[in-house]
Scaffold this motif. Structure first.
Motif, mmCIF file in Angstrom:
data_model
loop_
_atom_site.group_PDB
_atom_site.id
_atom_site.type_symbol
_atom_site.label_atom_id
_atom_site.label_comp_id
_atom_site.label_asym_id
_atom_site.label_seq_id
_atom_site.Cartn_x
_atom_site.Cartn_y
_atom_site.Cartn_z
ATOM 1 N N LEU B 178 0.853 -1.195 0.000
ATOM 2 C CA LEU B 178 0.000 0.000 0.000
ATOM 3 C C LEU B 178 0.886 1.240 0.000
ATOM 4 O O LEU B 178 1.925 1.276 0.628
ATOM 5 C CB LEU B 178 -0.927 -0.005 1.222
ATOM 6 N N GLN B 179 0.473 2.238 -0.731
ATOM 7 C CA GLN B 179 1.256 3.477 -0.820
ATOM 8 C C GLN B 179 0.308 4.659 -0.939
ATOM 9 O O GLN B 179 -0.876 4.547 -0.625
ATOM 10 C CB GLN B 179 2.201 3.385 -2.021
ATOM 11 N N SER B 180 0.824 5.798 -1.340
ATOM 12 C CA SER B 180 -0.032 6.988 -1.366
ATOM 13 C C SER B 180 -0.713 7.202 -2.712
ATOM 14 O O SER B 180 -1.924 7.387 -2.772
ATOM 15 C CB SER B 180 0.787 8.223 -1.031
ATOM 16 N N HIS B 181 0.034 7.188 -3.786
ATOM 17 C CA HIS B 181 -0.551 7.530 -5.084
ATOM 18 C C HIS B 181 -0.170 6.513 -6.140
ATOM 19 O O HIS B 181 0.942 6.556 -6.631
ATOM 20 C CB HIS B 181 -0.107 8.926 -5.515
ATOM 21 N N PRO B 182 -1.036 5.622 -6.458
ATOM 22 C CA PRO B 182 -2.352 5.369 -5.865
ATOM 23 C C PRO B 182 -2.223 4.508 -4.611
ATOM 24 O O PRO B 182 -1.184 3.883 -4.408
ATOM 25 C CB PRO B 182 -3.070 4.597 -6.972
ATOM 26 N N SER B 183 -3.276 4.467 -3.822
ATOM 27 C CA SER B 183 -3.228 3.709 -2.558
ATOM 28 C C SER B 183 -2.967 2.229 -2.795
ATOM 29 O O SER B 183 -2.258 1.586 -2.042
ATOM 30 C CB SER B 183 -4.547 3.827 -1.793
ATOM 31 N N ILE B 184 -3.613 1.682 -3.830
ATOM 32 C CA ILE B 184 -3.491 0.252 -4.110
ATOM 33 C C ILE B 184 -2.992 0.089 -5.543
ATOM 34 O O ILE B 184 -3.786 -0.016 -6.480
ATOM 35 C CB ILE B 184 -4.849 -0.452 -3.908
ATOM 36 N N PRO B 185 -1.682 0.069 -5.710
ATOM 37 C CA PRO B 185 -1.118 0.078 -7.071
ATOM 38 C C PRO B 185 -1.167 -1.296 -7.733
ATOM 39 O O PRO B 185 -0.141 -1.878 -8.083
ATOM 40 C CB PRO B 185 0.322 0.545 -6.835
ATOM 41 N N TYR B 186 -2.386 -1.795 -7.897
ATOM 42 C CA TYR B 186 -2.526 -3.171 -8.393
ATOM 43 C C TYR B 186 -2.074 -3.332 -9.839
ATOM 44 O O TYR B 186 -1.729 -4.436 -10.262
ATOM 45 C CB TYR B 186 -3.969 -3.671 -8.206
ATOM 46 N N LEU B 187 -2.060 -2.244 -10.599
ATOM 47 C CA LEU B 187 -1.618 -2.378 -11.995
ATOM 48 C C LEU B 187 -0.115 -2.657 -12.093
ATOM 49 O O LEU B 187 0.346 -3.202 -13.103
ATOM 50 C CB LEU B 187 -2.008 -1.142 -12.811
ATOM 51 N N ASP B 188 0.640 -2.306 -11.050
ATOM 52 C CA ASP B 188 2.061 -2.700 -11.023
ATOM 53 C C ASP B 188 2.196 -4.219 -11.072
ATOM 54 O O ASP B 188 3.053 -4.760 -11.778
ATOM 55 C CB ASP B 188 2.746 -2.178 -9.749
ATOM 56 N N VAL B 189 1.350 -4.880 -10.281
ATOM 57 C CA VAL B 189 1.371 -6.354 -10.261
ATOM 58 C C VAL B 189 0.901 -6.910 -11.602
ATOM 59 O O VAL B 189 1.481 -7.859 -12.145
ATOM 60 C CB VAL B 189 0.495 -6.892 -9.109
ATOM 61 N N VAL B 190 -0.154 -6.294 -12.154
ATOM 62 C CA VAL B 190 -0.646 -6.727 -13.466
ATOM 63 C C VAL B 190 0.482 -6.624 -14.495
ATOM 64 O O VAL B 190 0.718 -7.545 -15.281
ATOM 65 C CB VAL B 190 -1.872 -5.874 -13.892
ATOM 66 N N ASP B 191 1.188 -5.519 -14.465
ATOM 67 C CA ASP B 191 2.308 -5.297 -15.390
ATOM 68 C C ASP B 191 3.384 -6.360 -15.240
ATOM 69 O O ASP B 191 3.863 -6.924 -16.218
ATOM 70 C CB ASP B 191 2.949 -3.933 -15.088
ATOM 71 N N LYS B 192 3.768 -6.608 -13.996
ATOM 72 C CA LYS B 192 4.908 -7.492 -13.742
ATOM 73 C C LYS B 192 4.592 -8.956 -13.969
ATOM 74 O O LYS B 192 5.425 -9.709 -14.445
ATOM 75 C CB LYS B 192 5.368 -7.330 -12.284
ATOM 76 N N TYR B 193 3.381 -9.360 -13.568
ATOM 77 C CA TYR B 193 3.136 -10.805 -13.493
ATOM 78 C C TYR B 193 2.024 -11.314 -14.400
ATOM 79 O O TYR B 193 1.975 -12.491 -14.706
ATOM 80 C CB TYR B 193 2.798 -11.206 -12.050
#
Lengths: 198, 198
Positions: B178-193
């Motif tokens: 969890l982070q600030s911008h965005p709170s739930i950066p789920y597209l990072d995971v989509v990108d990576k995996y």
């Protein structure tokens, strides 16, 4: 689709208007919508595509809980949709569209498209989604798929104030021959003209 | 999002429950949902992705028309969703997911996933859509992206009767910091995996 067990199946467009014997715009729109939904069911049942109509956006203000198991909404209002009505996936492609119907024979009024729907379409195109509108001329019994790009271009002339001439739709869109299974085979047009071509 | 002009902005989950001072499941779910919606707004505002939560499905039974311009829904019921809650498009990929939260610390109850949602996920995978669930463990403050495939496999063991152990989620899913911008950066995971890998 799962319906709430004890609720009667009365649709929004039909509810108050069934009392008038004449066929009005709402019911005509309802029929076109039904044909699209049937086509989507056909595509889904044959593993061709997964495309659904989004639920009607409703602003819920008051809910009663007469029994624990069954919440009853007693005050709510229709909201304007911020996106298009239909979306889904077809062979890995994101599909996004809106459907409109008119009894007019020479043009499609654009007043039913809202500015934020046009913005949504622009955003979808930026993400390489496949975006279009299905336009039905009920008097002529003609249905067209018009890609989002020419719709947006036309809309921007006058912010949706103008009607879009049928000649423009014929020039920039693709007629969809109505048939039986599915009634509105719009994915044929997507296959032929939109995939790979945009 | 455009709200109906005269309607108060009272959300479904909040409406009846605000009277109780304790934080309950519904509000916790609401907070997680809010974080996802904020993340989607972030992605949208930066032209990163177009992903929206679908409106709550409501079965409308009775509508009053006190004035021509403002229809008031006076009887309606919540329906079970037949699809997942979130969908959209990201770099040409169709994205489809559901979000669930629990206070439990060792497993995620599957009773909130309905059989038709699981079927929907299977259908999306057949169309090469990217499909997953976001699972939030509020006590642990841990959030995971679990792809649809391992969720479906687990669900089918017992038709959703079992709880899914956190160990299974850790093994088959990906933690989202969890982070600030965005709170739930789920597209990072989509990108990576998920992109290209499925």
């Amino acid at each position: 689709m799962v319906n709430y067990p004890n609720a009667k199946r009365v649709s929004i467009s039909k509810a108050p208007r069934l009392k008038t014997p004449s066929i009005d715009f709402a019911n005509r729109g309802m029929r076109f919508e039904t044909l699209i939904n049937d086509s989507n069911s056909y595509y889904l049942s044959r593993n061709i595509a997964v495309i659904h109509k989004k639920p009607t956006p409703v602003q819920i203000v008051k809910v009663d809980y007469p029994r624990r198991s069954r919440a009853k909404i007693v005050e709510a209002y229709f909201r304007q949709a911020s996106t298009t009505d239909y979306s889904g996936v077809y062979k890995g492609y994101y599909i996004d569209f809106e459907a409109k119907e008119t009894r007019q024979t020479s043009s499609m009024p654009l007043k039913n498209f809202h500015a934020h729907q046009i913005i949504h379409m622009e955003n979808v195109l930026k993400q390489q989604g496949i975006c279009f509108v299905l336009l039905h001329f009920s008097t002529l019994q003609e249905t067209y798929l018009l890609p989002a790009e020419p719709l947006i271009s036309f809309y921007q002339i006058d912010q949706g104030g103008k009607s879009m001439p049928l000649s423009y739709i014929r020039e920039h869109g693709f007629e969809i021959p109505l048939q039986s299974h599915p009634s509105i085979p719009y994915l044929d047009v997507v296959d032929k003209y939109l995939i790979g071509g945009n």
